[in-house]
Write a protein that holds these residues in place. Structure first.
Motif, PDB file in Angstrom:
ATOM      1  N   ALA A  79     -46.488  27.888 137.630  1.00 46.67           N
ATOM      2  CA  ALA A  79     -45.776  27.615 136.377  1.00 46.67           C
ATOM      3  C   ALA A  79     -44.272  27.826 136.536  1.00 46.67           C
ATOM      4  N   HIS A 109     -42.716  30.399 135.692  1.00 44.92           N
ATOM      5  CA  HIS A 109     -42.225  31.098 134.506  1.00 44.92           C
ATOM      6  C   HIS A 109     -43.329  32.015 133.988  1.00 44.92           C
ATOM      7  N   THR A 138     -43.723  33.322 130.936  1.00 44.36           N
ATOM      8  CA  THR A 138     -44.211  32.985 129.592  1.00 44.36           C
ATOM      9  C   THR A 138     -45.181  31.812 129.640  1.00 44.36           C
ATOM     10  N   ARG A 139     -44.805  30.736 130.395  1.00 43.53           N
ATOM     11  CA  ARG A 139     -45.699  29.578 130.490  1.00 43.53           C
ATOM     12  C   ARG A 139     -47.002  29.952 131.181  1.00 43.53           C
ATOM     13  N   ALA A 140     -46.940  30.786 132.216  1.00 42.61           N
ATOM     14  CA  ALA A 140     -48.150  31.215 132.912  1.00 42.61           C
ATOM     15  C   ALA A 140     -49.052  32.026 131.989  1.00 42.61           C
ATOM     16  N   GLU A 192     -49.260  31.760 128.776  1.00 39.09           N
ATOM     17  CA  GLU A 192     -49.892  30.837 127.832  1.00 39.09           C
ATOM     18  C   GLU A 192     -51.080  30.126 128.475  1.00 39.09           C
ATOM     19  N   LEU A 193     -50.907  29.721 129.727  1.00 35.22           N
ATOM     20  CA  LEU A 193     -51.997  29.037 130.430  1.00 35.22           C
ATOM     21  C   LEU A 193     -53.182  29.966 130.678  1.00 35.22           C
ATOM     22  N   GLN A 214     -47.361  37.870 127.581  1.00 37.41           N
ATOM     23  CA  GLN A 214     -46.465  37.934 128.738  1.00 37.41           C
ATOM     24  C   GLN A 214     -46.249  39.331 129.315  1.00 37.41           C
ATOM     25  N   ARG A 268     -33.889  31.626 134.182  1.00 38.87           N
ATOM     26  CA  ARG A 268     -34.770  30.694 133.496  1.00 38.87           C
ATOM     27  C   ARG A 268     -36.153  30.578 134.147  1.00 38.87           C
ATOM     28  N   GLY A 269     -36.513  31.542 134.895  1.00 39.78           N
ATOM     29  CA  GLY A 269     -37.843  31.481 135.503  1.00 39.78           C
ATOM     30  C   GLY A 269     -37.956  32.358 136.732  1.00 39.78           C
TER      31      GLY A 269
END
Length: 290
Positions: free
Chosen positions: A15, A17, A19-21, A23-24, A29, A53-54
């Motif tokens: 991901a 990131h 936060t995105r990970a 969510e997945l 987080q 940013r990541g």
């Protein structure tokens, strides 16, 4: 280290990131960040570069990412194979055959249907006499078996009849009665009956004896054979006659003629038997095809 830590790490790496990970993965987080930190602490080196940013993988992180993917794939495959065996989709089915049952077309058809529907299953066939089959079933050495009825010990198991076979008279081709269309059993009262030891299949042995008595005579027992199939060889060499299931008449034996019984009916049943308890799923799948 736990497998879930590797899954978390791979998710973050792919991901790019946290936060995105998260969510997945369906988690929040902060706990995800904590698990990655614990993994880095356990390995003893940073795995991710925290950017504005990541994240990016470190050199050590790239190595772990490749290895973790392999580990996860192998683990998932192992789990799936294990589940497939538990569901009776893969693995081995130890299947027994009473002598001559494999020649029956209904048995042949059922085995083909099972192979087509469950290609991941490997059949491990074992041919035994009825006494041996019953013992192997009760001791758990077989998962299911094609048996011949009548059989007193079959009551110990669940079973379902596949077919009812007529018994036929097997005669040497040079026998005077072999040229007819059928044979009356009484006409063989002076001939020698080739059979198998009673303890191999008491039910069938007694049924043959009773048929002779109903025809008005007691059979003259001669050579005993270890299997029903070997009786045909004895008939071919002129040792006497035999009563065999109709499916055996399909065996190409040039010196033997198999003829129907006239005036009376003698049958044997072929059944699929399985244990009432402690059954493997594959055996139940074969039962389900019936």
């Amino acid at each position: 280290m736990e497998l879930r830590h590797l899954r978390y790490f791979v998710a973050v790496a792919e991901a790019g990131h946290f936060t995105r990970a998260a969510e997945l993965l369906g988690i929040s987080q902060p706990p995800l960040s904590q698990q990655i930190q614990r993994l880095e602490h356990e390995i003893g080196t940073p795995l991710l570069k925290r950017l504005t940013r990541g994240v990016e993988l470190t050199e050590a992180g790239k190595v772990l990412y490749d290895e973790a993917q392999t580990i996860i794939k192998l683990t998932d495959a192992a789990f799936e194979r294990t589940r497939a065996v538990a569901r009776g989709l893969n693995g081995t089915l130890r299947i027994g055959f009473a002598t001559s049952t494999a020649f029956n077309p209904q048995v042949f058809e059922l085995l083909h249907r099972f192979r087509d529907k469950y290609p991941g299953m490997v059949l491990e066939p074992q041919e035994k006499d009825m006494a041996g089959l019953m013992t192997a079933m009760s001791e758990g050495a077989l998962d299911a078996a094609f048996i011949r009825l009548p059989c007193e010990r079959s009551k110990e198991f669940s079973f379902k009849v596949l077919d009812i076979e007529e018994m036929m008279v097997a005669l040497p081709k040079k026998h005077p009665l072999s040229q007819g269309k059928e044979v009356r059993l009484a006409a063989l009262r002076h001939d020698t009956l080739i059979t198998f030891p009673r303890d191999l299949s008491p039910g069938l042995y007694d049924a043959v004896t009773q048929a002779c008595k109903e025809a008005g005579f007691s059979p003259r027992y001669g050579q005993q054979c270890p299997q029903i199939t070997s009786a045909l060889s004895m008939v071919a060499t002129g040792f006497g006659y035999a009563l065999v299931p109709a499916s055996l008449s399909k065996i190409d034996e040039t010196n033997v003629r198999c003829l129907p019984l006239a005036g009376q009916t003698l049958t044997t049943q072929i059944a699929l038997a399985w244990r009432r308890t402690d059954n493997c799923k594959a055996a139940l799948h074969m039962v389900g095809l019936l």
